[in-house]
Structure formats: structure tokens, C-alpha cells
Design an enzyme around this catalytic site. Structure first.
Site, PDB file in Angstrom:
ATOM      1  N   GLU A   1       0.843  -1.193   0.000  1.00 48.08           N
ATOM      2  CA  GLU A   1       0.000   0.000   0.000  1.00 48.08           C
ATOM      3  C   GLU A   1       0.883   1.250   0.000  1.00 48.08           C
ATOM      4  OE1 GLU A   1      -2.091   0.129   3.965  1.00 48.08           O
ATOM      5  OE2 GLU A   1      -0.729   1.823   4.031  1.00 48.08           O
TER       6      GLU A   1
ATOM      7  N   CYS B   1      -3.276  -4.733   3.673  1.00 47.45           N
ATOM      8  CA  CYS B   1      -2.257  -5.666   4.172  1.00 47.45           C
ATOM      9  C   CYS B   1      -2.333  -7.044   3.521  1.00 47.45           C
ATOM     10  CB  CYS B   1      -2.362  -5.796   5.692  1.00 47.45           C
ATOM     11  SG  CYS B   1      -2.134  -4.238   6.549  1.00 47.45           S
TER      12      CYS B   1
ATOM     13  N   THR C   1       2.532   1.301  15.642  1.00 49.60           N
ATOM     14  CA  THR C   1       2.784  -0.004  15.001  1.00 49.60           C
ATOM     15  C   THR C   1       3.168   0.076  13.528  1.00 49.60           C
ATOM     16  OG1 THR C   1       0.407  -0.173  14.590  1.00 49.60           O
ATOM     17  CG2 THR C   1       1.261  -1.286  16.547  1.00 49.60           C
TER      18      THR C   1
ATOM     19  N   ARG D   1     -12.380   0.928  16.747  1.00 46.60           N
ATOM     20  CA  ARG D   1     -12.682  -0.427  17.219  1.00 46.60           C
ATOM     21  C   ARG D   1     -13.354  -1.281  16.151  1.00 46.60           C
ATOM     22  NH1 ARG D   1     -12.257  -1.052  22.735  1.00 46.60           N
ATOM     23  NH2 ARG D   1     -13.757  -2.741  22.758  1.00 46.60           N
TER      24      ARG D   1
ATOM     25  N   THR E   1     -12.203  -1.914  13.417  1.00 43.69           N
ATOM     26  CA  THR E   1     -11.172  -2.724  12.754  1.00 43.69           C
ATOM     27  C   THR E   1     -11.029  -4.108  13.394  1.00 43.69           C
ATOM     28  OG1 THR E   1      -9.432  -1.843  14.182  1.00 43.69           O
ATOM     29  CG2 THR E   1      -9.800  -0.683  12.109  1.00 43.69           C
TER      30      THR E   1
ATOM     31  N   HIS F   1      -1.885 -12.481  10.262  1.00 41.73           N
ATOM     32  CA  HIS F   1      -1.597 -11.056  10.096  1.00 41.73           C
ATOM     33  C   HIS F   1      -1.458 -10.449  11.494  1.00 41.73           C
ATOM     34  CE1 HIS F   1      -1.313  -7.055   8.745  1.00 41.73           C
ATOM     35  NE2 HIS F   1      -2.452  -6.673   9.307  1.00 41.73           N
TER      36      HIS F   1
ATOM     37  N   LYS G   1      -1.742  -8.016  20.410  1.00 43.02           N
ATOM     38  CA  LYS G   1      -2.969  -8.551  21.019  1.00 43.02           C
ATOM     39  C   LYS G   1      -3.866  -9.286  20.018  1.00 43.02           C
ATOM     40  CE  LYS G   1      -6.042  -5.546  22.459  1.00 43.02           C
ATOM     41  NZ  LYS G   1      -6.578  -4.418  23.237  1.00 43.02           N
TER      42      LYS G   1
ATOM     43  N   ASN H   1       3.955  -3.585  12.627  1.00 40.99           N
ATOM     44  CA  ASN H   1       3.068  -4.082  11.586  1.00 40.99           C
ATOM     45  C   ASN H   1       3.650  -3.703  10.231  1.00 40.99           C
ATOM     46  OD1 ASN H   1       1.012  -4.752   9.847  1.00 40.99           O
ATOM     47  ND2 ASN H   1      -0.503  -3.338  10.713  1.00 40.99           N
TER      48      ASN H   1
ATOM     49  N   SER I   1      -7.410  -4.912   5.065  1.00 36.30           N
ATOM     50  CA  SER I   1      -8.590  -4.086   5.321  1.00 36.30           C
ATOM     51  C   SER I   1      -9.345  -3.848   4.031  1.00 36.30           C
ATOM     52  CB  SER I   1      -8.165  -2.751   5.933  1.00 36.30           C
ATOM     53  OG  SER I   1      -7.706  -2.966   7.243  1.00 36.30           O
TER      54      SER I   1
END
Lengths: 136, 351
Positions: free
Chosen positions: B84, B116, B157, B204, B206, B239, B244, B271, B301
Site C-alpha cells: 500500500e 495488508c 505499530t 474499534r 477494525t 496477520h 494482542k 506491523n 482491510s
């Protein structure tokens, strides 16, 4: 601008793959490619030779007042690198602090951004050298 | 047909990775934006140097893949780069890499885009291209130099790195693709409009409807169709936008820590977007033994997930040390402060 494009395009084999030449008469390896061998003056067609990209720092200096297109890298170190196969090559060093560069430092070729022609122009890529990666 | 299984056996002939050497600790970002208060999602992230971009990262990974594959680059019939953060909006990254590795001129080349998941898209297509006889080898790359808006949660990240895979016939492969599964829906969890420097995201949103739903569906369907479960795999790599999410996702799918810890690099690398799951897979292949079975799942995404069941072959012997390992690159670490990061990532208005 057009001449600039052609010049960079013509040099892509040297810049991306470190392709030089080997003299068919005395086996001298040359970078960049030349019409006449500097060792034996042979002027017959020279076959391509791809260098390993490994060598060591022969001499170095740090640039604090860079030319246009190189400001974002400054201050940076330019070195004469003695390639394993013999030739001396001038190139920027990367991934190393300027004060950590020493004569004899083992280095290897990587391909990086050499310069950027403003926000709208070409991104010019080519060879630089970094300290050889520790793989142990 | 939900399961994708090539009619001719294909696998990974060579793989390679690259991670830039600069590291920005998350606590340094917190120092600048939150007075050091609150938790941070990872320990540190990899930051590209001022002369690095997706092309240079993808190229070094591709050279490492070639070093392991030991093939003639002229036999590569496709060079595909998923990212990207392609250096040009118009002008392929893939032609530069194809030229630099010596695969030009008779090769397919294209840049892929799916947040991603762009990297694993090139793997799915490469399997089909090779199995269909269109090319002897296909090179699939996932690489990114991700940008996060200063002060945003993503800034902790958004990192840089990449991985490359040369896909070829089963008999030459160090690992085989047993089967794969893709799961895609229109889910707007994260996006970037043209000409905008930084991406936007749904906070959130995501999580559950995006990351967790799509990976659970792609991985769950793959295991269901293959008639297997988490216990049948030696390793899993997902991924990894943070620490977390993949840990929780792995637990939901039934995996234990010893199965996911080798491929989970985000705590110390960040990331790497299109590179993330593919980079984690390289860390597993670096230590894998013949017969090991690996589940690899990307997430992109927008949104979707590709899941792959991979089995390591006897050909892995002797290949792992032919190029730097992913751990070699992780160990090559130069810590920088936020000011240096701002300079390297061109966040300063200079003119």
C-alpha cells in the site's frame, strides 16, 4: 529532463546489478565498463561481468554540503570501495554511522534510493554499500 | 468451490525477508504524545532509513529468495509486488525489481493493492500461474513502509519490512501449498483516499467485524474443508497489526503459544502491512523441519483474508542458511528517537 531520464535508464545494469566488464585478453575486471582495458589496452569487445558486490572500504570522506537531490541523506559518507574482484568503486555508504566507518571495513552492495528529483520527478535507484550483515 | 487446490503440485522454491535496521520504541512515541501514560501495543517497530522504500525492501527480500532458490532469474515468469506504499502512484515497483534481479524482459510484472493482504494475493495468483503452466516460476512479494498519522494509535505499530516467495513445481519446493482459501467482503475498516498521506480507520470497528471475522472465516473454512484442526499444525502465523489481535485470534482458532510464538514478530518489528504474515512465515521457515505443517493467514482491510496450509519438504535442508535469516535482520538493530524518526519518515515541512 529528457536527457536525465535517458542517462539514468542507460546506466541501469551498472546501477542495479553492478555489471561491469572483463578483458578477454588479460582477464582484468573493470567497473564501470570501458572501451579499452586500462591494464593491457586491448580494445576488443568486452564481455559483461557481474561483480559479487563484496569488498572493503579503501578510503572515505563525509559530505556535509550535498548537491541538489541529496540533501535528505546529509551528512553522509562516500567511500572508495575495493571490490573483491579488484576494481575501486566510488559509492555512498548506508546503514552505518559516519564516525563508525574505518579503512578496511568489510562492506556489501545494496540497492537504495540515490536521489529524488523533487516531489514530481524520478526516484533514482542504484548501488550503495553497507557493513556486511552479521549472519551468525 | 471454497477450497483452492491446484491440480498440479506447487510450492515455495525460495523465500527471503528484509527488515530495516532502525527501531523506534513505542515508549518513545508515548513520551511525545501521551506524556508516557497508558499502555503501548508493541515494544518497538522497524523504521526505514531515508534511502529505503517499498522497492528497496522488496528487492532485498527478492534477492534473498533467489539466493535460496538457486534458479536462473530468466525463468521467472511473473514479478508481482503487493503493497500500500508503492514509491510511485503511476510507475510499477515490479519492473524495477524485475530488472534488478535479472528477470526482464520476458516476464509478467505488476503491482498489487489490497491493504495488508496485497502480498498474499500475489501468492494466490502465483500458485495458479505456475500450476496452470503459464510460467516455470512466479515471484510474489509483500512489502510496505507504512505511515501512521502522528499521535494516532496506528503510529505505534506502522512499520517497514517485507518478504518474497518464489513459487514453482512441487518437486523443486522446500514447502508445498496443500490448499488455500480466500474470504472477502466489503467492510470499510481502514482506507486511504488518493493523494492523502495518512490512512483513516474505523477505530474499534477494525476488530470484530474486520480482522477477527475475516481470518476466522478464511482459516476456519480451510481447516473445515481439509478435515483438520489447530492440533494438526506445527506452526501458525497470522496477520499481525499489533501483539494482542493475533494472540487472541490464534487462541480463538484453538492454537497454543508454542505454535504461534515463532511467527509473531510484531512485538519487536511492528506491523509491516503487506509484509506482515509473509514475514512471519519466513521466520518459521528459517527453523522448520521436513514434515512440519504451517497455517498462514493474512488479513487486508477493506476487507479479506487468504489462508494457506503449507507443508515443509525434505528440500528445506541446506536452504535456510543460503541467505540472511529473519532473525539476523531483527538482531541488526539501531534505536532512534522520535526526532530522527520524524526526519527519516519525511514528516517535516522543508519547503
Amino acid at each position: 529532463m529528457t536527457i536525465e531520464i535517458a542517462r539514468h535508464w542507460r546506466l541501469k545494469s551498472q546501477r542495479y546489478q553492478l555489471v561491469g566488464e572483463v578483458c578477454p585478453k588479460c582477464s582484468n575486471k573493470m567497473f564501470p565498463p570501458r572501451d579499452v582495458c586500462p591494464e593491457c589496452a586491448d580494445d576488443s569487445a568486452q564481455p559483461d561481468f557481474k561483480f559479487s558486490g563484496r569488498g572493503e572500504v579503501y578510503s572515505h570522506t563525509t559530505v556535509h554540503n550535498p548537491p541538489d537531490g541529496y540533501q535528505e541523506m546529509a551528512p553522509y559518507t562516500v567511500a572508495l570501495v575495493k571490490l573483491e574482484e579488484g576494481p575501486l568503486i566510488t559509492a555512498q555508504l548506508t546503514d552505518v554511522a559516519n564516525d563508525a566507518v574505518k579503512i578496511g571495513l568489510p562492506v556489501e552492495m545494496v540497492t537504495r534510493k540515490l536521489s529524488t528529483q523533487g516531489d514530481e520527478g524520478l526516484i533514482v535507484y542504484g548501488y550503495k554499500f553497507r557493513p556486511q550483515l552479521a549472519t551468525a | 468451490m471454497r477450497l483452492m487446490k491446484p491440480s498440479v503440485g506447487t510450492g515455495i522454491v525460495g523465500y527471503g525477508s528484509y527488515i530495516p535496521q532502525y527501531r523506534l520504541p513505542a515508549r518513545e512515541i508515548a513520551r511525545v504524545w501521551t506524556d508516557g501514560q497508558g499502555g503501548v501495543p508493541i515494544t518497538e517497530k522497524a523504521v526505514p532509513g531515508p534511502d529505503e522504500d517499498t522497492m528497496t525492501i522488496g528487492l532485498e527480500a527478492a534477492r534473498n529468495a533467489l539466493a535460496r532458490a538457486q534458479i536462473n532469474p530468466q525463468d521467472i515468469g511473473a514479478v508481482w509486488v503487493g503493497s500500500e506504499s508503492h514509491p510511485y502512484a503511476v510507475k510499477p515497483t515490479s519492473t524495477i525489481i524485475a530488472e534488478a534481479i535479472g528477470a526482464t524482459p520476458h516476464t509478467e510484472a505488476a503491482d498489487w493493492q489490497f491493504a495488508c493482504k496485497a502480498g498474499t494475493e500475489t501468492i494466490q495468483a502465483g500458485i495458479g500461474f505456475v500450476a496452470g503452466g503459464m510460467a516455470r516460476y512466479a515471484l510474489g512479494i509483500g512489502a510496505d513502509t507504512a505511515q501512521g498519522r502522528p499521535g494516532d494509535a496506528l503510529e505505534y505499530t506502522a512499520a517497514a519490512g517485507g518478504a518474497a516467495y518464489i513459487i514453482g513445481a512441487a518437486e523443486e519446493s522446500l514447502a508445498l501449498f496443500e490448499a488455500s482459501c480466500s474470504y472477502v467482503t466489503d467492510t470499510p475498516d481502514f482506507w486511504r483516499r488518493p493523494t492523502m498521506h495518512y490512512p483513516s480507520h474505523g477505530g474499534r470497528f477494525t476488530g470484530e467485524p474486520a480482522y477477527f471475522h475475516h481470518i476466522a472465516a478464511a482459516a476456519g473454512e480451510l481447516m473445515s474443508q481439509l478435515g483438520c484442526s489447530a492440533k494438526d499444525f506445527d506452526y501458525v502465523v497470522l496477520h499481525q497489526p499489533n501483539k494482542k489481535f493475533p494472540e487472541r485470534m490464534a487462541a480463538i482458532l484453538g492454537f497454543e503459544k508454542e505454535q504461534w510464538e515463532t511467527g509473531l514478530l510484531s512485538p519487536t518489528v511492528g506491523n509491516t502491512y503487506a509484509g506482515a504474515s509473509m514475514l512471519g512465515l519466513t521466520a518459521i521457515l528459517d527453523i522448520a523441519k521436513p514434515g512440519d505443517k504451517i497455517l498462514c493467514c493474512s488479513f487486508g482491510s477493506g476487507a479479506g483474508s487468504d489462508s494457506f496450509s503449507i507443508q515443509v519438504t525434505e528440500n528445506i535442508a541446506g536452504k535456510q542458511q543460503l541467505a540472511p535469516t529473519t532473525q539476523n535482520y531483527i538482531n541488526r538493530r539501531t534505536e532512534i528517537d522520535y526526532a530522527t524518526y520524524v526526519r527519516y519518515r519525511k514528516k517535516l515541512q522543508m519547503q
